[in-house]
Scaffold this active site. Structure first.
Site, mmCIF file in Angstrom:
data_model
loop_
_atom_site.group_PDB
_atom_site.id
_atom_site.type_symbol
_atom_site.label_atom_id
_atom_site.label_comp_id
_atom_site.label_asym_id
_atom_site.label_seq_id
_atom_site.Cartn_x
_atom_site.Cartn_y
_atom_site.Cartn_z
ATOM 1 N N ASP A 14 0.840 -1.189 0.000
ATOM 2 C CA ASP A 14 0.000 0.000 0.000
ATOM 3 C C ASP A 14 0.888 1.257 0.000
ATOM 4 O O ASP A 14 2.119 1.143 0.117
ATOM 5 C CB ASP A 14 -0.918 -0.055 1.238
ATOM 6 C CG ASP A 14 -2.248 0.624 0.988
ATOM 7 O OD1 ASP A 14 -2.357 1.401 0.018
ATOM 8 O OD2 ASP A 14 -3.186 0.389 1.776
ATOM 9 N N ASP A 17 -10.852 2.933 -2.992
ATOM 10 C CA ASP A 17 -11.301 1.702 -2.319
ATOM 11 C C ASP A 17 -12.775 1.406 -2.589
ATOM 12 O O ASP A 17 -13.617 2.301 -2.528
ATOM 13 C CB ASP A 17 -11.152 1.859 -0.805
ATOM 14 C CG ASP A 17 -9.705 1.900 -0.382
ATOM 15 O OD1 ASP A 17 -8.822 1.803 -1.249
ATOM 16 O OD2 ASP A 17 -9.471 2.051 0.832
#
Ligand code: GLA
Length: 435
Positions: free
Chosen positions: A158, A219
């Site tokens: 990430d 997301d």
């Protein structure tokens, strides 16, 4: 001819070199904790749902025992909030000792013993998005080695708490470090999502060389609006994104939320169909212990999985966008087969869309349309007009082939589905015209 040219263009555009670790020649499939279970670390009050080894062994048991593994769903992926807040005395990341008492190495062995794989999560920055220890530049080699020592099979990197220039160094460096361990670890990069997902800030040729998959966009959340915004972004930018995908290198529109709370049945069929068209990684984020039979049927649909897993690995495209809310998506597959998805954005009633394969750029000839959800077969000529009835926010999904050149068995084998006996029982119950 037009169809042939489209296929040829897609193939030629898709020939740039992929990350040379031989992994993920078809999009990865499995389960990922984040969307459904987030950063729930309250194992005292919520022992079944907190981020702990129990959650991952529970999901592994379901994958292995409920028919998922045989269809290709083999990854069990840990996301954020798994680690201890402190590195160990040698500076290595370590799992939270209360929530993962047997440790990550044992967890990966648990997966391997069941024919599954374990994925883990880290962040190219000072901290993970959830505030756990990150992997800044000077820790990249150490952390890659730690994951290899634990025999982890996949790593999602990430990008919270890092800037563009750190990311430019860190993402390639991690790719090298993972390869240097000698342990095969598939590499998922969130880098493009942190740089807006588009050139010139994002270099898809480079990504294809260093990562097996990458998050391009925000997301997913448990809502239809979220699925729709992802679909819109990916297909509005298909000219940039589709050529970036191919065996070993995939765009990742994020997890499947089929089986959660936010989607109707039609919307669930839409997500699964469009993820198949996009050659997207199929990571479910749901609770496999309590999933409904309907959701399970959609996620285990062998035709949709076969489309998703087609070995050519060509990402499909939106080919029609009608002003009144009907869209058509197309993906070429091996053996001159293709997939068509008719999608309705409408909110009135099932829309009867009139079309023909000729209108959808297919060459002159006879074709067989196999409906992925109803298993109904229709024989048409390219110029035959037909009608599909598409529910609001739903899809009709067809496999299109020449009438005599393909049967269901060939299609599945091509799609690399494994498992001993799932074909035969079903094949016998198919209408004769399909066989
Ligand atoms: C980011 C990622 C998500 C998830 C969370 C974890 O938002 O995009 O997929 O990994 O971090 O904190």
């Amino acid at each position: 001819m037009r169809l042939f040219l489209l296929v040829l263009t897609s193939v030629l555009c898709g020939t740039s070199v992929a990350l040379d670790n031989g992994l993920m020649r078809t999009p990865p499939m499995g389960w990922l904790a984040w969307e459904r279970f987030r950063c729930d670390i309250d194992c005292y009050n919520d022992p079944k749902n907190c981020i702990s080894e129990t959650l991952f062994t529970d999901m592994a048991d379901r994958l292995a025992e409920d028919g998922w593994r045989e269809l290709g769903y083999v990854y069990v992926n840990i996301d954020d909030c798994w680690s201890s807040m402190e590195r160990d005395q040698q500076g290595r990341l370590q799992a939270d000792p209360k929530r993962f008492p047997m440790g990550i190495r044992n967890l990966s062995q648990y997966m391997h013993a069941r024919g599954l794989k374990l994925g883990i999560y880290g962040d190219m920055g000072s901290h993970t998005c959830g505030g756990y220890p990150g992997t800044p530049l000077d820790k990249i080699e150490l952390d890659a080695q730690t994951f290899a020592d634990w025999e982890v099979d996949m790593f999602k990197f990430d990008g919270c708490y890092s800037n563009a220039s750190e990311q430019e160094k860190g993402y390639p460096l991690m790719s090298k470090a993972l390869n240097a361990t000698g342990h095969p670890i598939a590499y998922s990069c969130s880098w493009p999502a942190y740089q807006g997902g588009l050139p010139p800030k994002v270099n898809y040729t480079q990504l294809g060389k260093i990562c097996n998959l990458w998050r391009n966009y925000g997301d997913i959340q448990d809502s239809w609006g979220s699925v729709l915004s992802i679909v819109d972004w990916f297909f509005d930018n298909q000219d940039v994104l589709a050529p970036a995908a191919g065996p070993g290198r995939w765009n990742d529109p994020d997890m499947l939320i089929v089986g959660d709370f936010g989607l109707s049945l039609d919307q669930s069929q839409t997500q699964m169909s469009l993820w198949a068209i996009m050659a997207a990684p199929l990571f479910m984020s749901n609770d496999l212990r309590t999933i409904s039979a309907d959701a399970r049927r959609i996620l285990q649909n062998k035709v949709l999985i076969g489309i998703n897993q087609d070995p050519l690995g060509i990402q499909g495209r939106r080919i029609v966008k009608e002003k009144y809310g009907i869209e058509v998506f197309w993906r070429p597959l091996q053996n001159n087969v293709s997939a068509l998805v008719f999608f309705s954005r409408r909110s009135d009633m099932p829309y009867r869309y009139h079309t023909s394969l000729k209108k959808l750029n297919y060459a002159t000839g006879n074709y067989k349309l196999f409906d992925a959800f109803t298993s109904r077969t229709t024989l048409v000529k390219d110029a035959t007009d037909f009608v599909v009835s598409v529910n609001p926010s739903g899809v009709v999904t067809f496999l299109v082939s020449a009438p005599a050149t393909i049967n269901r068995r060939q299609f599945y084998n091509g799609g690399k589905l494994h498992g001993p006996s799932f074909e035969d029982a079903e094949e016998n119950s198919l209408p004769p015209v399909f066989l």
